[in-house]
Design a protein around this motif. Structure first.
Motif, mmCIF file in Angstrom:
data_model
loop_
_atom_site.group_PDB
_atom_site.id
_atom_site.type_symbol
_atom_site.label_atom_id
_atom_site.label_comp_id
_atom_site.label_asym_id
_atom_site.label_seq_id
_atom_site.Cartn_x
_atom_site.Cartn_y
_atom_site.Cartn_z
ATOM 1 N N GLY A 204 0.815 -1.211 0.000
ATOM 2 C CA GLY A 204 0.000 0.000 0.000
ATOM 3 C C GLY A 204 0.848 1.260 0.000
ATOM 4 N N LYS A 205 2.054 1.148 0.540
ATOM 5 C CA LYS A 205 2.921 2.324 0.633
ATOM 6 C C LYS A 205 3.532 2.666 -0.721
ATOM 7 C CE LYS A 205 7.310 3.685 2.796
ATOM 8 N NZ LYS A 205 8.252 3.371 1.729
ATOM 9 N N ILE A 206 4.168 1.683 -1.374
ATOM 10 C CA ILE A 206 4.876 2.054 -2.596
ATOM 11 C C ILE A 206 4.060 1.815 -3.855
ATOM 12 C CG2 ILE A 206 7.138 1.674 -1.530
ATOM 13 C CD1 ILE A 206 7.414 -0.775 -3.302
ATOM 14 N N THR A 207 2.898 1.162 -3.721
ATOM 15 C CA THR A 207 1.893 0.945 -4.783
ATOM 16 C C THR A 207 2.392 0.155 -6.005
ATOM 17 O OG1 THR A 207 2.223 2.985 -6.048
ATOM 18 C CG2 THR A 207 0.720 3.100 -4.172
ATOM 19 N N PHE A 208 3.647 -0.246 -6.023
ATOM 20 C CA PHE A 208 4.063 -1.182 -7.080
ATOM 21 C C PHE A 208 5.119 -2.105 -6.488
ATOM 22 C CE2 PHE A 208 8.232 0.303 -8.419
ATOM 23 C CZ PHE A 208 8.712 -0.789 -9.122
ATOM 24 N N ILE A 209 4.993 -3.385 -6.770
ATOM 25 C CA ILE A 209 5.942 -4.338 -6.194
ATOM 26 C C ILE A 209 6.514 -5.225 -7.290
ATOM 27 C CG2 ILE A 209 4.994 -4.423 -3.864
ATOM 28 C CD1 ILE A 209 3.467 -6.924 -4.682
#
Lengths: 322, 314
Positions: A229-234
Motif C-alpha cells: 500500500g505504501k509504494i503501490t508497485f511491487i
C-alpha cells in the motif's frame, strides 16, 4: 523509583512521534522504511529471537503478503487495509505448509533450507507463476489505503503514512510484549536455550516452534500488505535473499529476543546509511565487519533482552532446607 | 519418408541428451570441487562455512587478474600457463582461507555453533563487497580462446573438449585429495580429527594444524573451481559465489556432508540433475531445481546418499 530505561523509551517514543513535523518528505520516508523494517524485524524476532530458529527466508512471507494484497486489490478493487488480515493469513498458511516438514532441522540446516525457500519463492514470482505475479516487472497500480474515506498516500504524503505505520508498530510492540511475557513466550525461550530440558518438562517443542513460525509469518504478511500500500508497485526485486539477510542482521545486531534491540537494529541498519551518504557503497561491508565483530565480542547484540527474574518464595525454601 | 525421419530424430534426441549430460558433468565437477571445501570444514569443525562461495569468487577474480597482469599465456604457452595459474590461485585462495579461519572462526571455537554461522555470513558479506569495491559491480570477461573450443565426436556423439578437460581436471584433483586423505599420515590425522577432536589430541595430533590444513585445501579447491568457471563460461561477477556456493552445499548434503567421496558423487549428480531438469522440465526454473533437491533430501534423507546414519548428538 522510576526506571531509567522507561524514561529513555518514553523520550525516544516522543522524538519518533514528533520527528515528521520537523522533517521533509524525503526524511519522513526514511522513517517509514525504518518502521517497515522494524516491523519485519519484530516478526522475525519471534522465530529467530525467542524461538532460536535460524530462519533466513523471512522475505518469502513478506512477499506473499505483499503479492496477495497487490493481486486482490488490482483485480477485485478490494481496499488495501481490508486485505490486511487476509495477507497475514495467507503468509501464515504458507509458513505452516512449508515449515511443518523442516521444523525439526538443526540450526544451520534450517538456515540453508529457508534460504532455498526464499529463492524458490523469488524464482516463482519472476516466472509469473499461475499468471498472477506479473513476472519480473511485478504489479503496478496498487491503491493506497484509505481510512474513513481519507486516502493515505505513501508517496505523495509520507507523513500520513508515517502515522499509519507508527500506529501499527505500537500495536505490534504491545502484542509482542504480551506474547513475550506469556506462557507461549516463556516456552519458546526455554526451548531455544535448552530444547532437551524443555521437551523433558513437557513442552511440545515442535508444536511451539511451528506456532512461532506461523505467527512470525502472519505478521510479516501483514507488513507486506502495508508495504504494498505504501509504494503501490511491487516486483520480485524487493523480496530477494538480501532482504532476508537485512532482516536477519537487524535482529542479530540489535539483540535477538529483545524488542528495543530490534527497533534499534532497524534504525541503525536502515536509517543510519541514509545520513551518511558518502558511506553508502561501504554499507554492506561495514555490516559484514559488524556481524563478525559482534559475534566475537558481544554475541548477544547491542541491546540484549533483560534477564527475566522470578520472585522466589524465600520462606518456603528455608523450610525445605532446614 | 516418415520412416526415414525417425532414426534421424532419435539420433538428434540422443545427441541432445548427451549434450546435456556432458554439460551437467562439467558443471557437476565444479560443484564437486566447491562441495569438497564445505564437506571438509564441516567434517572437522561441524561448521558450515558460508563464506566458502565467496572464496570461489575470489579464485575467479584472482585468476583473471594474474592471467592479465603477468601475460602468462604469452610467456609459457597456454597449457603450462594454465597449470601455473591454477597453482597460484590455489595457493593464494588457500592462504585467504586460513586467514578467514583465524579472524572469523577461531575466536568462536567454544561459542555456540550458530555464532560461527553468523560470523561466516558476515565474512561472506565482507568478501563479496570487497570484490565489488575493488573490481567494480559489472561482470568481468575472461580472455577467450585459452581452452580449445573444438568438439570431439565419439560414435557420433558430440563431446566438447573444453567440458572434457574441466571434468578431467576436477576428477584428477578429487582423486588426488582422496588418496591424500586415505593414504598419507596427514590425511589420517584429518580423518581422526573429524571423528573425535579430543581423542585425536590425546593421540598427539596437532588439531589446530589439521584445521589450518583443512582451511587451506578446501578454499584452494574452491578457488580453482572459480578459475575453471571463468575459463569455461568466460564471464564472472561478484555475486556468483553465493549461488554456486549454495548449489555446492546442496551437493555436499546430497552426498552426505562430512563425507569426501559423497561430495564428489553429490556434485556430479547435482550437475546432471540440474542440466537435465533445465532441458526437459523448464529452463526458467533451473536455479530452483537445486533448492528443491536440497529441501527434499533434507526432509527424506538428511544424512545424504553416502552418509552414515548416526544418532544425533544432543
Amino acid at each position: 523509583m522510576i526506571d531509567l530505561r522507561m524514561i529513555i523509551y518514553a523520550a525516544v517514543s516522543v522524538c519518533w512521534l514528533v520527528a515528521p513535523l520537523f522533517l521533509g518528505n524525503y526524511h519522513t520516508d526514511v522513517l517509514n522504511n525504518i518502521a517497515i523494517y522494524a516491523l519485519l524485524g519484530l516478526s522475525l524476532n519471534i522465530i529467530l529471537g525467542y524461538g532460536g530458529m535460524f530462519h533466513m527466508g523471512h522475505a518469502a512471507f513478506f512477499a506473499i503478503g505483499a503479492y496477495a494484497t497487490a493481486i486482490i486489490n488490482t483485480s477485485y478493487g478490494i481496499p488495501v487495509l481490508w486485505l490486511l488480515p487476509l495477507s497475514g493469513i495467507l503468509a501464515g498458511v504458507f509458513a505452516l505448509v512449508v515449515a511443518r516438514p523442516i521444523i525439526h532441522l538443526r540450526g544451520d540446516y534450517l538456515l540453508i533450507v529457508t534460504i532455498g525457500m526464499v529463492e524458490i519463492v523469488r524464482i516463482a514470482l519472476v516466472n509469473n507463476v499461475f499468471g498472477l505475479t506479473g513476472g519480473a516487472n511485478g504489479i503496478f497500480g496498487i491503491a493506497s489505503p484509505t481510512i474513513f474515506g481519507h486516502q493515505i498516500n505513501g508517496i505523495v504524503n509520507p507523513k500520513h503514512y508515517f502515522y499509519l505505520l507508527t500506529a501499527f508498530l505500537a500495536f505490534t510492540i504491545t502484542v509482542f510484549y504480551l506474547l513475550e511475557h506469556s506462557r507461549f513466550g516463556r516456552a519458546l525461550k526455554f526451548l531455544s536455550s535448552d530444547s532437551v530440558a524443555a521437551e523433558g518438562s513437557g513442552i511440545d517443542t515442535s508444536g511451539y516452534k511451528l506456532a512461532a513460525f506461523v505467527i512470525g509469518a502472519f505478521w510479516a504478511g501483514m507488513v507486506g500488505n502495508l508495504y504494498a500500500g505504501k509504494i503501490t508497485f511491487i516486483s520480485p526485486e524487493s523480496f530477494s535473499f538480501w532482504e532476508s539477510v537485512v532482516m536477519f542482521m537487524i535482529v542479530i545486531l540489535g539483540g535477538a529476543g529483545s524488542i528495543p534491540g530490534v527497533l534499534l537494529g532497524a534504525f541503525l541498519i536502515i536509517g543510519l546509511p541514509e545520513y551518511f551518504h558518502g558511506l553508502q557503497q561501504y554499507r554492506l561491508l561495514i555490516f559484514g565487519f559488524a556481524l563478525v565483530a559482534m559475534m566475537i565480542f558481544r554475541p548477544q547484540g547491542i541491546l540484549p533482552p533483560k534477564q527475566h527474574t522470578y520472585a522466589t518464595d524465600n520462606a518456603s525454601e528455608k523450610k525445605v532446607s532446614s | 519418408m516418415s520412416l526415414n525421419l525417425e532414426p534421424y530424430t532419435s539420433k538428434s534426441l540422443m545427441e541432445q541428451f548427451f549434450t546435456q549430460l556432458t554439460n551437467g558433468l562439467a558443471v557437476g565437477g565444479i560443484y564437486a570441487l566447491i562441495a569438497l571445501g564445505y564437506t571438509m570444514v564441516y567434517g572437522v569443525l561441524k561448521l558450515i562455512n558460508f563464506a566458502h562461495g565467496d572464496l570461489f569468487t575470489i579464485g575467479a577474480y584472482l585468476g583473471l587478474t594474474l592471467l592479465a597482469s603477468f601475460h602468462l599465456a604469452d610467456h609459457l604457452g597456454v597449457a603450462t600457463a594454465l597449470f601455473v595459474l591454477a597453482l597460484m590461485v590455489m595457493g593464494l585462495v588457500g592462504i585467504i582461507g586460513i586467514l578467514l579461519d583465524r579472524v572469523a572462526y577461531k575466536p568462536l571455537r567454544t561459542s555456540p555453533r550458530l555464532s560461527a554461522v553468523v560470523s561466516a555470513l558476515g565474512a561472506s558479506i565482507i568478501f563479496s563487497n570487497t570484490i565489488m569495491l575493488v573490481f567494480g559491480p559489472s561482470p568481468k570477461v575472461y580472455p577467450q580462446g585459452l581452452l580449445p573450443t573444438q568438439v570431439l565426436y565419439i560414435f557420433g556423439l558430440p563431446i566438447p573438449i573444453m567440458r572434457l578437460l574441466i571434468l578431467l581436471a576436477s576428477i584428477v584433483m578429487m582423486i588426488g585429495l582422496y588418496v591424500f586423505i586415505q593414504k598419507t599420515k596427514t590425511g589420517t590425522a584429518i580423518r581422526a580429527a573429524a571423528i573425535d577432536q579430543d581423542a585425536a589430541r590425546l593421540m598427539g595430533i596437532n588439531v589446530d594444524r589439521v584445521i589450518m590444513l583443512v582451511f587451506f585445501i578446501g578454499p584452494a579447491l574452491g578457488g580453482v573451481a572459480g578459475l575453471m568457471v571463468g575459463l569455461h563460461y568466460g564471464q564472472i561477477n561478484f555475486t556468483m559465489g553465493w549461488i554456486y556456493g549454495l548449489k555446492a552445499f546442496t551437493a555436499a548434503i546430497l552426498g552426505g556432508i562430512g563425507n569426501i567421496p559423497g561430495a564428489m558423487v553429490g556434485g556430479l549428480l547435482l550437475g546432471v540433475i540440474e542440466s537435465m531438469g533445465a532441458a526437459y522440465i523448464s529452463n526458467a526454473w533451473k536455479d530452483a531445481i537445486a533448492f528443491f533437491v536440497l529441501i527434499v533430501i533434507l526432509i527424506v534423507r538428511p544424512t545424504g546418499l553416502l552418509g552414515e546414519r548416526v544418532a544425533e548428538k544432543i
